[in-house]
Design a protein around this motif. Structure first.
Motif, PDB file in Angstrom:
ATOM      1  N   LYS A 249      -1.251   6.605  -5.280  1.00 47.73           N
ATOM      2  CA  LYS A 249      -2.117   7.644  -4.719  1.00 47.73           C
ATOM      3  C   LYS A 249      -1.683   8.000  -3.301  1.00 47.73           C
ATOM      4  O   LYS A 249      -1.693   9.162  -2.919  1.00 47.73           O
ATOM      5  CB  LYS A 249      -3.565   7.177  -4.722  1.00 47.73           C
ATOM      6  N   HIS A 250      -1.311   6.990  -2.538  1.00 48.83           N
ATOM      7  CA  HIS A 250      -0.948   7.176  -1.125  1.00 48.83           C
ATOM      8  C   HIS A 250       0.323   8.015  -0.979  1.00 48.83           C
ATOM      9  O   HIS A 250       0.384   8.905  -0.125  1.00 48.83           O
ATOM     10  CB  HIS A 250      -0.774   5.803  -0.467  1.00 48.83           C
TER      11      HIS A 250
ATOM     12  N   GLU B  99      -1.533   1.005  -7.922  1.00 45.07           N
ATOM     13  CA  GLU B  99      -2.444   2.148  -8.018  1.00 45.07           C
ATOM     14  C   GLU B  99      -2.680   2.772  -6.646  1.00 45.07           C
ATOM     15  O   GLU B  99      -2.616   3.993  -6.489  1.00 45.07           O
ATOM     16  CB  GLU B  99      -3.771   1.706  -8.635  1.00 45.07           C
ATOM     17  N   LEU B 100      -2.944   1.943  -5.641  1.00 47.30           N
ATOM     18  CA  LEU B 100      -3.187   2.429  -4.284  1.00 47.30           C
ATOM     19  C   LEU B 100      -1.955   3.149  -3.735  1.00 47.30           C
ATOM     20  O   LEU B 100      -2.061   4.258  -3.211  1.00 47.30           O
ATOM     21  CB  LEU B 100      -3.567   1.269  -3.362  1.00 47.30           C
TER      22      LEU B 100
ATOM     23  N   ALA C 223      -3.343  -3.494  -8.529  1.00 46.72           N
ATOM     24  CA  ALA C 223      -4.207  -2.775  -7.586  1.00 46.72           C
ATOM     25  C   ALA C 223      -3.394  -2.073  -6.507  1.00 46.72           C
ATOM     26  O   ALA C 223      -3.694  -0.926  -6.133  1.00 46.72           O
ATOM     27  CB  ALA C 223      -5.208  -3.740  -6.957  1.00 46.72           C
ATOM     28  N   LEU C 224      -2.359  -2.734  -5.997  1.00 43.25           N
ATOM     29  CA  LEU C 224      -1.523  -2.115  -4.964  1.00 43.25           C
ATOM     30  C   LEU C 224      -0.646  -1.007  -5.538  1.00 43.25           C
ATOM     31  O   LEU C 224      -0.384  -0.009  -4.861  1.00 43.25           O
ATOM     32  CB  LEU C 224      -0.686  -3.164  -4.243  1.00 43.25           C
TER      33      LEU C 224
ATOM     34  N   SER D 101       0.812  -1.229   0.000  1.00 41.51           N
ATOM     35  CA  SER D 101       0.000   0.000   0.000  1.00 41.51           C
ATOM     36  C   SER D 101       0.840   1.272   0.000  1.00 41.51           C
ATOM     37  O   SER D 101       0.304   2.359  -0.167  1.00 41.51           O
ATOM     38  CB  SER D 101      -0.910   0.012   1.228  1.00 41.51           C
TER      39      SER D 101
END
Length: 69
Positions: A54-55, A50-51, A47-48, A25
């Motif tokens: 953003k994080h 992308e997450l 998916a990670l 993450s």
């Protein structure tokens, strides 16, 4: 995570570069960035990636350990 960071970060030059391999993450990447380290991060999960991107507000590379030489 503080005990692990406290053991690891003294081994890195101040504001040095850190490779966060399998960043998930982006939790650790964010911690290092907030302390002014230069961070490159990658993960094998789209998916990670992308997450984490953003994080930590910077690009994260989509890659697996098998791509490293």
């Amino acid at each position: 995570m503080a005990p692990l960071y406290n053991r690891f970060l003294p081994l890195v030059k101040q504001h040095g570069k850190i490779l966060d391999a399998g960043c998930g993450s982006g939790r650790d990447s964010l911690h290092f960035l907030q302390r002014y380290y230069q961070v490159e991060a990658f993960d094998a999960s789209p998916a990670l990636v992308e997450l984490a991107s953003k994080h930590i507000k910077q690009p994260v590379i989509l890659a697996s350990f098998s791509r490293l030489s």
